[in-house]
Design an enzyme around this catalytic site. Structure first.
Site, PDB file in Angstrom:
ATOM      1  CE1 TYR A  63      -4.451  -0.983  -0.409  1.00 18.25           C
ATOM      2  CE2 TYR A  63      -3.514  -3.056   0.558  1.00 18.25           C
ATOM      3  CZ  TYR A  63      -4.824  -2.437   0.373  1.00 18.25           C
ATOM      4  OH  TYR A  63      -5.532  -3.070  -0.441  1.00 18.25           O
ATOM      5  CD  GLN A  97     -15.848  -0.201  -9.471  1.00 13.36           C
ATOM      6  OE1 GLN A  97     -17.057  -0.987  -9.391  1.00 13.36           O
ATOM      7  NE2 GLN A  97     -14.796  -1.603 -10.229  1.00 13.36           N
ATOM      8  CB  VAL A  99      -8.473   3.251  -3.094  1.00  7.03           C
ATOM      9  CG1 VAL A  99      -9.888   1.631  -3.016  1.00  7.03           C
ATOM     10  CG2 VAL A  99      -8.068   2.480  -3.957  1.00  7.03           C
ATOM     11  CG  HIS A 115     -14.712  -0.933  -4.179  1.00  9.65           C
ATOM     12  ND1 HIS A 115     -13.591  -1.581  -5.394  1.00  9.65           N
ATOM     13  CD2 HIS A 115     -15.874  -1.243  -4.182  1.00  9.65           C
ATOM     14  CE1 HIS A 115     -14.855  -2.378  -5.931  1.00  9.65           C
ATOM     15  NE2 HIS A 115     -15.646  -1.623  -5.023  1.00  9.65           N
ATOM     16  CB  CYS A 123      -6.993   3.883  14.894  1.00  6.84           C
ATOM     17  SG  CYS A 123      -5.792   3.497  16.117  1.00  6.84           S
ATOM     18  CB  CYS A 126      -8.642   4.732  19.077  1.00  8.01           C
ATOM     19  SG  CYS A 126      -8.543   5.836  17.673  1.00  8.01           S
ATOM     20  N   GLY A 188     -14.732   2.942 -17.673  1.00 10.88           N
ATOM     21  CA  GLY A 188     -12.879   2.218 -17.021  1.00 10.88           C
ATOM     22  C   GLY A 188     -13.103   1.332 -15.948  1.00 10.88           C
TER      23      GLY A 188
HETATM   24  P1  OAD Z   1      -9.872  -3.528 -13.098  1.00  9.23           P
HETATM   25  O1  OAD Z   1      -8.622  -3.264 -13.057  1.00  9.23           O
HETATM   26  O2  OAD Z   1     -11.084  -4.424 -12.632  1.00  9.23           O
HETATM   27  O3  OAD Z   1     -10.521  -3.414 -14.741  1.00  9.23           O
HETATM   28  C1  OAD Z   1     -10.292  -1.977 -15.972  1.00  9.23           C
HETATM   29  C2  OAD Z   1     -10.901  -1.342 -16.461  1.00  9.23           C
HETATM   30  O4  OAD Z   1     -10.916  -0.930 -17.333  1.00  9.23           O
HETATM   31  C3  OAD Z   1     -11.032  -2.235 -17.494  1.00  9.23           C
HETATM   32  O5  OAD Z   1     -12.171  -2.601 -17.902  1.00  9.23           O
HETATM   33  C4  OAD Z   1     -10.223  -1.829 -18.991  1.00  9.23           C
HETATM   34  O6  OAD Z   1     -10.156  -1.888 -19.971  1.00  9.23           O
HETATM   35  C5  OAD Z   1     -10.667  -0.277 -18.445  1.00  9.23           C
HETATM   36  N1  OAD Z   1      -9.749   0.619 -18.883  1.00  9.23           N
HETATM   37  C6  OAD Z   1      -7.759   0.316 -19.016  1.00  9.23           C
HETATM   38  N2  OAD Z   1      -7.396   0.907 -19.667  1.00  9.23           N
HETATM   39  C7  OAD Z   1      -8.208   2.591 -19.787  1.00  9.23           C
HETATM   40  C8  OAD Z   1      -8.330   3.714 -19.953  1.00  9.23           C
HETATM   41  N3  OAD Z   1      -7.619   4.366 -20.896  1.00  9.23           N
HETATM   42  N4  OAD Z   1      -9.868   4.470 -20.026  1.00  9.23           N
HETATM   43  C9  OAD Z   1     -10.600   3.677 -20.287  1.00  9.23           C
HETATM   44  N5  OAD Z   1     -11.475   2.171 -19.128  1.00  9.23           N
HETATM   45  C10 OAD Z   1     -10.064   1.683 -19.415  1.00  9.23           C
HETATM   46  O7  OAD Z   1     -10.925  -2.470 -12.620  1.00  9.23           O
HETATM   47  P2  OAD Z   1     -11.764  -2.140 -12.004  1.00  9.23           P
HETATM   48  O8  OAD Z   1     -13.376  -2.941 -13.001  1.00  9.23           O
HETATM   49  O9  OAD Z   1     -12.345  -0.409 -11.217  1.00  9.23           O
HETATM   50  O10 OAD Z   1     -11.108  -4.372  -5.282  1.00  9.23           O
HETATM   51  O11 OAD Z   1     -12.550  -2.913 -10.639  1.00  9.23           O
HETATM   52  C11 OAD Z   1     -11.318  -2.509  -9.914  1.00  9.23           C
HETATM   53  C12 OAD Z   1     -11.804  -2.914  -8.387  1.00  9.23           C
HETATM   54  O12 OAD Z   1     -11.003  -4.668  -8.041  1.00  9.23           O
HETATM   55  C13 OAD Z   1     -10.651  -2.307  -7.149  1.00  9.23           C
HETATM   56  O13 OAD Z   1     -11.369  -1.597  -6.313  1.00  9.23           O
HETATM   57  C14 OAD Z   1     -10.376  -3.722  -6.053  1.00  9.23           C
HETATM   58  C15 OAD Z   1     -10.158  -4.122  -7.538  1.00  9.23           C
HETATM   59  O14 OAD Z   1      -9.829  -5.497  -7.122  1.00  9.23           O
HETATM   60  C16 OAD Z   1     -10.842  -4.771  -4.139  1.00  9.23           C
HETATM   61  O15 OAD Z   1      -9.557  -4.312  -3.679  1.00  9.23           O
HETATM   62  C17 OAD Z   1     -12.355  -4.739  -3.224  1.00  9.23           C
END
Ligand code: OAD
Length: 245
Positions: A63, A97, A99, A115, A123, A126, A188
């Site tokens: 992180y 979603q 972060v 998310h 913390c 607390c 995205g």
């Molecule tokens: P993903 O990383 O699963 O998917 C990214 C998406 O962005 C894909 O559909 C790509 O095709 C698209 N993409 C890539 N480059 C792009 C660009 N320049 N313009 C537009 N789109 C583009 O991300 P999410 O679907 O957002 O969860 O899922 C994210 C979540 O999955 C996170 O919050 C995390 C992760 O596992 C947790 O940690 C609980």
């Protein structure tokens, strides 16, 4: 592109749902797809409460690296266009979603983080939530100096990990906005996590126009008018055309 411009010109109540792809052109890696984080790292080692309980140093190392990437990145034309939309439309909500904090740094305020937020800690003792002004130094983490609260408790990133509950009030507000909007813009996200949280279904039921901006098809694509272009490249031009800038 022209149809998207026309739809945005005619809209009054806009809901935007963004995922990791909106920050890809700012240099923040996505989770899935070529070079995605989950191709290089294991969820169960880094993004679960159990991983943190077993090995907080390893989780913090990952992180701290990601916090450093975000701190060094800048909002792109997509983040800027979405901040402009918020000021333009009578009713507007951005549900992300992501972060990272690039939407906020572009000026977005009417937004919900589904998310959690990477640039905050909370913390484990607390519950106090604090912004991360300077990401923890990787060598301090390596030396076992993990971030601590003023109360002495161990801090953790203020994100939702796999196996943790999402905030029900955030989802409810997002779904209510989807049920009232006349345009839903999905940018995205692959929709793998949460399947879009019902936003597409609620917006479809209310007769809204659904537009997806994503270079790749997603599980939400079948319901949408799709623009297969990177977000920053597309939205900068689209928003300039809508506003005549
Ligand atoms: P993903 O990383 O699963 O998917 C990214 C998406 O962005 C894909 O559909 C790509 O095709 C698209 N993409 C890539 N480059 C792009 C660009 N320049 N313009 C537009 N789109 C583009 O991300 P999410 O679907 O957002 O969860 O899922 C994210 C979540 O999955 C996170 O919050 C995390 C992760 O596992 C947790 O940690 C609980």
């Amino acid at each position: 592109m022209d149809e998207v411009v026309d739809a945005l010109r005619g809209a009054r109540h806009v809901l935007v749902y963004t995922g990791a792809g909106v920050s890809a052109e700012s240099g923040i890696p996505t989770f899935r797809g070529g070079q995605g984080l989950w191709d290089r790292f294991r969820i169960e080692d880094l993004a679960t409460p159990d991983a943190f309980a077993r090995h907080p140093q390893r989780v913090w190392g990952w992180y701290a690296w990601r916090m450093g990437l975000v701190a060094a990145a800048q909002p792109n034309a997509a983040h800027q266009a979405l901040a402009g939309m918020e000021r333009h439309y009578p009713e507007f909500l951005l549900v992300t979603q992501n972060v990272d904090d690039l939407h906020e740094r572009a000026g977005s305020e009417k937004m919900l983080h589904v998310h959690g937020r990477l640039m905050e800690t909370h913390c484990t003792a607390c519950g106090r939530v604090e912004p991360v002004s300077t990401p923890p130094a990787p060598d301090a983490i390596e030396a076992g100096e993990l971030p601590r609260c003023a109360c002495g408790g161990l801090l953790r990133p203020n994100v939702v990990w796999f196996g943790e509950m999402l905030e029900p009030r955030i989802l409810e507000t997002a779904r209510k906005a989807a049920a009232r909007c006349d345009l839903l813009l999905i940018i995205g996200t692959g929709g793998t996590i949460g399947g879009g949280y019902g936003l597409v279904e609620h917006a479809s039921a209310s007769g809204a126009t659904l537009i997806e901006i994503n270079p790749e098809p997603s599980i939400l694509s079948s319901a949408c008018y799709c623009l297969r272009t990177p977000a920053a490249e597309a939205l900068g031009d689209i928003w300039a055309a809508v506003t005549g800038a």
